[in-house]
Design an enzyme around this catalytic site. Structure first.
Site, PDB file in Angstrom:
ATOM      1  N   ARG A  71       0.832  -1.212   0.000  1.00 50.16           N
ATOM      2  CA  ARG A  71       0.000   0.000   0.000  1.00 50.16           C
ATOM      3  C   ARG A  71       0.859   1.251   0.000  1.00 50.16           C
ATOM      4  O   ARG A  71       0.574   2.248  -0.647  1.00 50.16           O
ATOM      5  CB  ARG A  71      -0.931   0.000   1.221  1.00 50.16           C
ATOM      6  CG  ARG A  71      -2.061  -1.000   1.123  1.00 50.16           C
ATOM      7  CD  ARG A  71      -2.997  -0.897   2.308  1.00 50.16           C
ATOM      8  NE  ARG A  71      -3.646   0.422   2.356  1.00 50.16           N
ATOM      9  CZ  ARG A  71      -4.164   0.919   3.487  1.00 50.16           C
ATOM     10  NH1 ARG A  71      -4.060   0.254   4.625  1.00 50.16           N
ATOM     11  NH2 ARG A  71      -4.763   2.088   3.480  1.00 50.16           N
ATOM     12  N   ASN A 102      -8.132   9.258   5.546  1.00 51.03           N
ATOM     13  CA  ASN A 102      -7.110   8.678   4.674  1.00 51.03           C
ATOM     14  C   ASN A 102      -5.720   8.805   5.298  1.00 51.03           C
ATOM     15  O   ASN A 102      -5.456   9.739   6.063  1.00 51.03           O
ATOM     16  CB  ASN A 102      -7.126   9.356   3.300  1.00 51.03           C
ATOM     17  CG  ASN A 102      -8.462   9.137   2.592  1.00 51.03           C
ATOM     18  OD1 ASN A 102      -9.218   8.230   2.949  1.00 51.03           O
ATOM     19  ND2 ASN A 102      -8.762   9.985   1.617  1.00 51.03           N
ATOM     20  N   HIS A 119      -6.989   8.831  11.096  1.00 53.89           N
ATOM     21  CA  HIS A 119      -6.542   7.431  11.185  1.00 53.89           C
ATOM     22  C   HIS A 119      -5.051   7.313  10.967  1.00 53.89           C
ATOM     23  O   HIS A 119      -4.553   6.229  10.608  1.00 53.89           O
ATOM     24  CB  HIS A 119      -7.319   6.567  10.178  1.00 53.89           C
ATOM     25  CG  HIS A 119      -8.790   6.498  10.506  1.00 53.89           C
ATOM     26  ND1 HIS A 119      -9.730   6.015   9.621  1.00 53.89           N
ATOM     27  CD2 HIS A 119      -9.492   6.878  11.607  1.00 53.89           C
ATOM     28  CE1 HIS A 119     -10.925   6.087  10.181  1.00 53.89           C
ATOM     29  NE2 HIS A 119     -10.813   6.620  11.382  1.00 53.89           N
ATOM     30  N   CYS A 149      16.332   0.496  18.729  1.00 50.13           N
ATOM     31  CA  CYS A 149      16.246  -0.017  20.108  1.00 50.13           C
ATOM     32  C   CYS A 149      16.033  -1.529  20.121  1.00 50.13           C
ATOM     33  O   CYS A 149      16.001  -2.150  21.170  1.00 50.13           O
ATOM     34  CB  CYS A 149      15.088   0.681  20.845  1.00 50.13           C
ATOM     35  SG  CYS A 149      13.455   0.050  20.424  1.00 50.13           S
TER      36      CYS A 149
END
Ligand code: APR
Length: 243
Positions: A71, A102, A119, A149
């Site tokens: 994506r 979006n 989102h 880390c």
């Protein structure tokens, strides 16, 4: 849509102090990014519960990352379309806020400056443990990618079952309850709490307009529902506003 109706919307845009757009996957569909629930939607091909929840991520981080990397590539190759650009253009004349579901960053790339990503963002990557967070536009050679880390990194998106970033949600509610016109573009309004925003606007006296080629569950609650696509209807509205 009758010309009288169109003219009345344009008049309301002229009278408005603040215009708020609530957008969803449909506004990016004409940029080549698939929607989730439309005819060719992602959730028709993939199981959302296996790819877009925190449990799915910890169960199989590599699978979830493979899907997000695909994506991300698509999003990074995509370009803002005439709908994104027209919203950015309107900002030259009016106070315009974009509350978007979006994660593709196309509103910002089109030039909109007041964009709230309800989102999250697929471009931003953060650590699952430390406070590392950065925009990363290159692809990862190894999946899942690791943080310095030692923990794994994740896309900075809101998965089903996770809460929205509180500051973003609070500001978005503030804009919804204080706008004069809300234009809801390219969203099925199937997901909460984003789907509450039109009601907040309406309760505070705004007119709420929907732009969507298909009828949605909330079309009948809209003051006007325009059966058209984002890249056609928004430029038409903004061009009429400028005449
Ligand atoms: N222009 C305008 N609207 C369009 C276009 C277009 N060119 N093409 C499709 N649409 C409409 C569809 O008719 C549909 O109503 O866009 C809507 C997209 O709805 P969804 O696929 O449900 O996307 P969205 O509403 O953004 O989903 C909300 O659900 O899966 C989660 O987190 C994900 O943010 C997403 C949220």
């Amino acid at each position: 849509m009758s010309s009288d109706m169109f003219k009345s919307i344009v008049d309301r845009l002229h009278q408005a102090e603040k215009i708020v757009f609530v957008t969803g996957a449909g506004i990016s569909q004409e940029s080549g990014i698939p929607t989730f629930r439309g005819k060719d939607g992602l959730w028709r091909k993939y199981d959302a519960m296996k790819l877009a929840t925190i449990d799915a991520f910890y169960e199989d981080p590599k699978l979830v990352w493979e899907w997000y990397e695909e994506r991300r590539r698509n999003v990074l190759e995509a370009k803002p379309n005439a709908g994104h650009l027209a919203i950015a253009e309107l900002e030259k004349f009016k106070s315009v806020y974009v509350l978007t579901q979006n994660v593709d960053g196309l509103h910002q790339r089109a030039g909109s400056t007041k964009v709230y990503e309800l989102h999250g963002s697929i471009i931003t990557i953060r650590c699952t443990r430390c406070n590392f967070k950065d925009s990363i536009t290159s692809s990862f050679s190894h999946l899942p990618p690791a943080c310095k880390c030692g923990s794994i990194l994740r896309p900075d998106v809101v998965w089903f079952g996770e809460s929205l970033p509180q500051d973003v949600w609070h500001t978005s509610m503030q804009q919804a309850i204080s706008c004069d016109v809300m234009i809801v573009v390219g969203t099925s309004l199937a997901v909460s709490p984003a789907n509450l925003l039109p009601a907040y606007a309406k309760q505070n006296g705004a007119i709420v307009i929907e732009i969507n080629p298909e009828e949605t569950l909330t079309s009948t609650n809209m003051d006007l529902s325009i059966r058209s696509s984002a890249a056609r209807a928004i430029p038409e509205l903004v061009a009429a506003f400028q005449r």
